[in-house]
Design an enzyme around this catalytic site. Sequence first.
Site, short mmCIF file in Angstrom:
data_model
loop_
_atom_site.label_atom_id
_atom_site.label_comp_id
_atom_site.label_asym_id
_atom_site.label_seq_id
_atom_site.Cartn_x
_atom_site.Cartn_y
_atom_site.Cartn_z
N ASP A 123 0.86 -1.18 0.00
CA ASP A 123 0.00 0.00 0.00
C ASP A 123 0.90 1.23 0.00
O ASP A 123 2.13 1.11 -0.03
CB ASP A 123 -0.97 0.01 1.20
N SER A 152 -0.03 -10.24 -1.03
CA SER A 152 -1.12 -9.77 -0.17
C SER A 152 -1.42 -10.73 0.97
O SER A 152 -2.26 -10.45 1.81
CB SER A 152 -2.39 -9.57 -1.00
N SER A 319 -5.77 -12.91 4.60
CA SER A 319 -5.05 -12.03 3.68
C SER A 319 -4.83 -10.66 4.32
O SER A 319 -5.29 -10.39 5.43
CB SER A 319 -5.85 -11.87 2.38
N TYR A 320 -4.13 -9.79 3.60
CA TYR A 320 -3.78 -8.46 4.10
C TYR A 320 -5.04 -7.73 4.55
O TYR A 320 -6.01 -7.59 3.79
CB TYR A 320 -3.08 -7.68 2.99
N PRO A 321 -5.09 -7.26 5.83
CA PRO A 321 -6.34 -6.76 6.39
C PRO A 321 -6.61 -5.28 6.17
O PRO A 321 -7.56 -4.75 6.74
CB PRO A 321 -6.17 -7.05 7.89
#
Length: 616
Positions: A123, A152, A319-321
């Site tokens: 991100d 991710s 997965s990526y939160p």
Amino acid sequence: MAPNKILCVAEKPSIAKAVAQHLAGGNVNTRSIQGNQYVKNYEFDFSFGPPWGNCSVTMTSVLGHLTEVDFSQNYRKWHSCAPAQLFEAPIETTVAKDKGPIADNVTKQARYAKALFIWTDCDREGEHIGSEVRQAALEGNRRLQVKRARFSNTERAHVIRAAQNPIDMDDRQVTAVSARIELDLRLGAAFTRYQTLTLREMGGDLADRLISYGSCQFPTLGFVVDRYFRVKNFVPEKFWSIKVDQLRDDIKVTFSWRRHRLFDRGSVIILFERCLAARTARVSKTQRKPTSKWRPLPLTTVELQKLGTEDLYNKGWISYPRTETDQFDKGIDLRALIQKQAQDQHWGPHAHGLLNGNFKQPRGGRNNDQAHPPIHPVNYVSPGSLGQDERKVYEFVVRRFLACCSEDAKGELTTIEIEYGDETFFANGLIVLQRNYLEVYPYEKWESSQHLPNFVLHETFEPTEANITEGETTPPGYLTEPELISLMDANGIGTDATMAEHISKIKDREYVITQPRGGGGRGRGAGSSVQQFIPTTLGVALIEGYDNIGLDTSLGKPFLRKEMEAKMREICAGTKSRNDFVHETLDQYRAAFVRIQQQVAVLRAACRKYVFGIQP
């Protein structure tokens, strides 16, 4: 020993450990680093494929940001300069004191490497942390090639694909974040120093208080104060309606007025008397049609502002939160993810059903951050092995994912409409035929209502009973955390990753307190799971004071920060320069700052009114 060495650096130790274990296949040497007990160096061999081939790897990590930005030494003390000077004061970027050993480790390991692979979160913030890692590495080896892994989650196959398909870093995202960091420093310091020093002069409860300002913090407080005044100033209004009942086949059917309600009792009486004068009602519409309750969209962070997500990600379960994406890419093997959940005793039978022909491609929302998929489970873990908060969150993530891959709930909706006098009334009846996704997703309800008896189109009947009903409007409730998050999201206040931080900040500064919805003691914590926010006297004074100053855009409103977020996206898209963004934003806030200095008596008056209870 492989001929080439690649240095891999993750954003946190848990990710470094998980990635190293997957890439090494169990054959890994672990070494501690000097000066930090959490960061480790993992050494192993891995075949990256062309052009890198078989390489020796050192996998290590940082602990978030390596660097910090501050004013030069002459401007750091609160009385070293006028707060207004902080809009232009020189700033410098240095390695944070507690991160020195970590940066030194990256620099040292880079000396022996041919390439650097960044494994920070995908991100904007992660990209900036990656740039800090890159800078530390280049200090040790200027010839280093730099790539980043696009990933991710920490599921094994996904990690291996990311390692073998690295991409270039996105320096536009780095630039956008560096500009935001500078602006947050300048604006936060200038306004915090000014309002703290100014209001401390009033003494009392303000004498020793830090009264901080943040361009996300104040609009967040503004939402809470706005709702507080809507509740406080609410004046109930009486309204009247007409209700028609018909008893048929031992079933009492209540027909609701199509006008819903009116606030003029005399008008309702006239319309009601016309209904009575007609004596009979006529069935003007009968309709029976299939209906559905849509399965939920894939899960995003804004819907999951709860405890436990970060740990579940770090441990490789979800997965990526932190993502705004609510649509799955076609390339994700959703059936393989469902298969991993088939062993669970609670939702396993539903997963089996999906694998045996009931699978539906999830609905797609409107958002895709092009970095992460929606939040979903990547591995199975027995809920019994998790802590209470983690278990609740993990179960919700799994059930939401399985619900997304299920069929919509199916039902049949019957509508009967009648004309009685000059007025129209209606009754609805719902029969749920197939629960489908609701079988695995207990967080939503859709229940059958009472079955409607048979009515024939154009038939007439004399209603069993007709009455005028009376009620009054009710005030809204104080703002709850889900409502506050929704307002922040809709108005561009913070990102999915930072909204919880801004909410925590206004609580820590004692600008707001929380209490369970429905009453209970005030405080910051326990009780009902739904907490509502109530501003303190200082929180109200700050927002009302700035509103009353008459700024073009009040600091308590979301518009200035929303514009900042939009301009950051323009930087990421390559349509705005960092310099233009910073200067435009500083000019806007500088104008507000000058106006506040001129009208500071208004802010003080609000504090006297609310904090000290002195009426003007």
